[in-house]
Enzyme design. Structure first.
Site, PDB file in Angstrom:
ATOM      1  N   HIS A  17       0.924  -1.295   0.020  1.00  0.00           N
ATOM      2  CA  HIS A  17       0.095  -0.242  -0.136  1.00  0.00           C
ATOM      3  C   HIS A  17       0.916   1.286   0.148  1.00  0.00           C
ATOM      4  O   HIS A  17       1.753   1.449   1.244  1.00  0.00           O
ATOM      5  CB  HIS A  17      -1.124   0.017   1.208  1.00  0.00           C
ATOM      6  CG  HIS A  17      -1.785   1.245   1.310  1.00  0.00           C
ATOM      7  ND1 HIS A  17      -3.247   1.132   1.477  1.00  0.00           N
ATOM      8  CD2 HIS A  17      -1.768   2.518   1.291  1.00  0.00           C
ATOM      9  CE1 HIS A  17      -3.914   2.045   1.544  1.00  0.00           C
ATOM     10  NE2 HIS A  17      -2.827   3.033   1.358  1.00  0.00           N
ATOM     11  N   HIS A  19       1.586   5.388  -2.042  1.00  0.00           N
ATOM     12  CA  HIS A  19       0.882   6.440  -2.612  1.00  0.00           C
ATOM     13  C   HIS A  19       2.272   7.199  -3.444  1.00  0.00           C
ATOM     14  O   HIS A  19       3.214   7.639  -2.904  1.00  0.00           O
ATOM     15  CB  HIS A  19       0.484   7.618  -1.937  1.00  0.00           C
ATOM     16  CG  HIS A  19      -0.988   7.131  -1.188  1.00  0.00           C
ATOM     17  ND1 HIS A  19      -2.091   7.355  -1.782  1.00  0.00           N
ATOM     18  CD2 HIS A  19      -0.938   6.433  -0.087  1.00  0.00           C
ATOM     19  CE1 HIS A  19      -2.893   6.414  -0.832  1.00  0.00           C
ATOM     20  NE2 HIS A  19      -2.357   5.982   0.245  1.00  0.00           N
ATOM     21  N   LEU A  20       2.365   6.869  -4.917  1.00  0.00           N
ATOM     22  CA  LEU A  20       3.651   7.301  -5.428  1.00  0.00           C
ATOM     23  C   LEU A  20       3.226   8.675  -6.204  1.00  0.00           C
ATOM     24  O   LEU A  20       4.230   9.113  -6.642  1.00  0.00           O
ATOM     25  CB  LEU A  20       4.075   5.915  -6.476  1.00  0.00           C
ATOM     26  CG  LEU A  20       4.637   4.855  -5.905  1.00  0.00           C
ATOM     27  CD1 LEU A  20       4.610   3.863  -7.032  1.00  0.00           C
ATOM     28  CD2 LEU A  20       5.807   5.073  -5.112  1.00  0.00           C
ATOM     29  N   ASN A  45      -5.765   6.933  -5.894  1.00  0.00           N
ATOM     30  CA  ASN A  45      -6.261   8.187  -5.729  1.00  0.00           C
ATOM     31  C   ASN A  45      -5.550   9.269  -6.099  1.00  0.00           C
ATOM     32  O   ASN A  45      -4.858  10.195  -5.323  1.00  0.00           O
ATOM     33  CB  ASN A  45      -6.400   8.423  -4.197  1.00  0.00           C
ATOM     34  CG  ASN A  45      -5.259   8.500  -3.222  1.00  0.00           C
ATOM     35  OD1 ASN A  45      -4.220   8.013  -3.650  1.00  0.00           O
ATOM     36  ND2 ASN A  45      -5.179   8.960  -2.422  1.00  0.00           N
ATOM     37  N   LYS A 102     -10.243  -0.333  -5.035  1.00  0.00           N
ATOM     38  CA  LYS A 102      -9.960   0.300  -3.863  1.00  0.00           C
ATOM     39  C   LYS A 102     -11.124   1.041  -3.460  1.00  0.00           C
ATOM     40  O   LYS A 102     -11.938   1.912  -4.129  1.00  0.00           O
ATOM     41  CB  LYS A 102      -8.723   1.353  -3.898  1.00  0.00           C
ATOM     42  CG  LYS A 102      -8.407   2.182  -2.802  1.00  0.00           C
ATOM     43  CD  LYS A 102      -7.771   1.363  -1.832  1.00  0.00           C
ATOM     44  CE  LYS A 102      -7.945   1.953  -0.395  1.00  0.00           C
ATOM     45  NZ  LYS A 102      -6.766   2.913  -0.040  1.00  0.00           N
ATOM     46  N   HIS A 139     -10.399   1.233   2.632  1.00  0.00           N
ATOM     47  CA  HIS A 139     -10.117   2.248   3.424  1.00  0.00           C
ATOM     48  C   HIS A 139     -11.248   2.304   4.183  1.00  0.00           C
ATOM     49  O   HIS A 139     -12.374   2.829   4.189  1.00  0.00           O
ATOM     50  CB  HIS A 139      -9.896   3.727   2.829  1.00  0.00           C
ATOM     51  CG  HIS A 139      -9.831   4.851   3.799  1.00  0.00           C
ATOM     52  ND1 HIS A 139      -8.492   5.447   3.735  1.00  0.00           N
ATOM     53  CD2 HIS A 139     -10.132   5.297   4.992  1.00  0.00           C
ATOM     54  CE1 HIS A 139      -8.471   6.428   4.767  1.00  0.00           C
ATOM     55  NE2 HIS A 139      -9.484   6.176   5.337  1.00  0.00           N
ATOM     56  N   HIS A 177      -4.293  -0.403   6.343  1.00  0.00           N
ATOM     57  CA  HIS A 177      -3.461   0.566   7.148  1.00  0.00           C
ATOM     58  C   HIS A 177      -4.703   0.441   8.447  1.00  0.00           C
ATOM     59  O   HIS A 177      -5.088   1.484   8.859  1.00  0.00           O
ATOM     60  CB  HIS A 177      -3.506   2.044   7.158  1.00  0.00           C
ATOM     61  CG  HIS A 177      -4.547   2.667   5.961  1.00  0.00           C
ATOM     62  ND1 HIS A 177      -5.849   2.604   5.923  1.00  0.00           N
ATOM     63  CD2 HIS A 177      -4.227   2.993   4.592  1.00  0.00           C
ATOM     64  CE1 HIS A 177      -6.301   3.116   5.189  1.00  0.00           C
ATOM     65  NE2 HIS A 177      -5.739   3.555   4.241  1.00  0.00           N
ATOM     66  N   ASP A 250       1.637   2.661   3.360  1.00  0.00           N
ATOM     67  CA  ASP A 250       0.681   3.949   3.235  1.00  0.00           C
ATOM     68  C   ASP A 250       1.718   5.256   3.299  1.00  0.00           C
ATOM     69  O   ASP A 250       1.161   6.146   3.602  1.00  0.00           O
ATOM     70  CB  ASP A 250      -0.185   4.211   4.331  1.00  0.00           C
ATOM     71  CG  ASP A 250      -1.291   5.144   3.982  1.00  0.00           C
ATOM     72  OD1 ASP A 250      -1.637   5.430   2.761  1.00  0.00           O
ATOM     73  OD2 ASP A 250      -2.135   5.637   4.969  1.00  0.00           O
ATOM     74  N   HIS A 254       3.286  14.576   0.477  1.00  0.00           N
ATOM     75  CA  HIS A 254       2.688  15.820   0.405  1.00  0.00           C
ATOM     76  C   HIS A 254       3.789  16.897   0.475  1.00  0.00           C
ATOM     77  O   HIS A 254       4.483  17.118   1.235  1.00  0.00           O
ATOM     78  CB  HIS A 254       1.508  16.182   1.493  1.00  0.00           C
ATOM     79  CG  HIS A 254       0.313  15.478   1.424  1.00  0.00           C
ATOM     80  ND1 HIS A 254      -0.351  15.343   0.339  1.00  0.00           N
ATOM     81  CD2 HIS A 254       0.043  14.573   2.381  1.00  0.00           C
ATOM     82  CE1 HIS A 254      -1.466  14.707   0.398  1.00  0.00           C
ATOM     83  NE2 HIS A 254      -1.206  13.963   1.708  1.00  0.00           N
ATOM     84  N   ALA A 267      -3.964  14.913   4.675  1.00  0.00           N
ATOM     85  CA  ALA A 267      -3.426  13.919   5.611  1.00  0.00           C
ATOM     86  C   ALA A 267      -2.712  12.887   4.563  1.00  0.00           C
ATOM     87  O   ALA A 267      -2.679  12.743   3.461  1.00  0.00           O
ATOM     88  CB  ALA A 267      -4.863  13.003   5.864  1.00  0.00           C
TER      89      ALA A 267
END
Ligand code: NCD
Ligand code: ZN
Length: 349
Positions: A17, A19-20, A45, A102, A139, A177, A250, A254, A267
């Site tokens: 899991h 986020h790239l 996402n 997802k 999620h 998560h 996860d 940002h 987040a």
């Protein structure tokens, strides 16, 4: 027994899991994942969520090209929403352009506004997943103004997940998560094909690390970290070798401008640069280094019916200071535990 282990060699881990992101952020963060992980599930996402198989193929091709490593593999799930093109979805699942789907409850987290607030709308897609032995990644948070953010996981499990389990008894499900004792215990006790990813930050932080005094934006993520009893339970399940729990960072980068000097803090915590090292520290603290490989490199592959990786990585007890930021001339991302001493290091792979 207090055996001193200073060196470990484990099967190269997978990050189930992560986020790239895209563009410059992808360029910046991808090397951290490629270095220490053989495979990953890159979350869909994006600013424009991935809802057709050509977009999924384009995104995974792009990541593979940028990764520039012949053994690296990436999987991209479909982003469930209220307007699913079922034909496109089914082709994408059958042809493996999508790695399952997802479920983001709408407005539960970063880039989730196109998510789901009416489960009925996704049942036809869940039927397709179940028929194809393809996983539903969740999620698991119920968003409702009457429910405290600390109780969202419990309410999702009791209300929504139970309903899904009743209707789809053979659907393979991952609660992503997992963040509470209640959730982890539920996964452990369930007789359904259900498992959980566990992040390192949910095993290191509690809510006082986020909300004591001013909110610490760099420890703010969804699901929000909880109480000490939850942290202890997550450590217990992850470190025990239990087949239902496996690694998913996860890691969610940002840029600083979305974290500091804004009332609308995004987040997500960026943990990739120290992920393997900090999981190792946690397993060491729990006297469970012998279960690290099971958690990081075996349980997830087995759950997803994938082969184990053939390469290994070596981890040694070496002190080093984690840099404060991952940055280039345009982007600046705060590293989780930036500026702090880390006690383990991946020395070769
Ligand atoms: C993730 C993100 O930034 O995309 N944020 C987070 O707090 N974990 C989304 C998610 O997995 O919830
Ligand atoms: Zn995530």
């Amino acid at each position: 027994m207090n055996e001193k282990i200073n060196k470990l060699s484990i099967i190269k881990p997978d990050d189930w899991h992560i986020h790239l992101r895209e563009n410059e952020v992808l360029n910046l963060v991808l090397p951290h994942t490629v270095k220490n992980f053989a495979r990953c599930i890159a979350m869909p996402n994006l600013n424009k969520p991935i809802i057709d198989y050509s977009a999924a193929k384009k995104y995974s091709d792009l990541i593979i090209k940028k990764a520039n490593s012949k053994n690296f593999r990436v999987f991209v799930p479909y982003y469930l929403n209220h307007n699913i093109d079922l034909k496109n979805f089914e082709i994408g699942i059958k042809q493996n352009y999508f790695f399952g789907a997802k479920l983001y409850p709408s407005n539960s987290t970063t880039n989730s506004k196109f998510g789901v607030n009416n489960l009925e709308k996704i049942y036809p897609a869940l039927e397709i997943l179940q028929e194809n032995n393809s996983p539903l990644l969740i999620h698991a948070e119920k968003v409702d103004e009457k429910i405290s953010i600390f109780d969202r996981e419990k309410y999702f499990i009791d209300n929504e997940l139970q309903e899904i389990l009743k209707r789809f008894q053979n659907l393979k499900i991952v609660i992503e998560h997992i963040s509470s004792e209640y959730g982890a215990q539920f996964v452990n006790d369930s007789s359904h094909p259900i498992a959980s990813t566990v992040t390192l930050h949910h095993m290191l932080l509690t809510k006082k690390d986020v909300f004591n005094g001013d909110t610490n934006p760099h420890h703010y993520c969804m699901p929000v970290v909880k109480n000490e009893k939850d942290l202890i339970a997550l450590r217990k399940f992850a470190c025990s070798g239990n087949k239902k729990f496996f690694l998913g960072t996860d890691s969610a980068p940002h840029d600083l401008k979305y974290k500091e000097g804004t009332n609308n803090i995004k987040a997500g915590i960026y943990t990739s640069p120290i992920a393997i090292e900090m999981y190792t520290s946690i397993f060491e603290e729990e006297n469970s280094l012998n279960n690290l490989e099971t958690f990081s490199s075996i349980n997830g592959a087995n759950f997803y019916d994938l082969p184990l990786n053939s390469h290994k990585i070596n981890i040694e007890k070496v002190n080093w200071i984690n840099p404060d930021f991952t940055e280039d001339s345009k982007i600046k991302i705060k590293n989780f535990m930036g500026g702090q001493k880390i006690k383990w290091k991946v020395v070769s792979n």
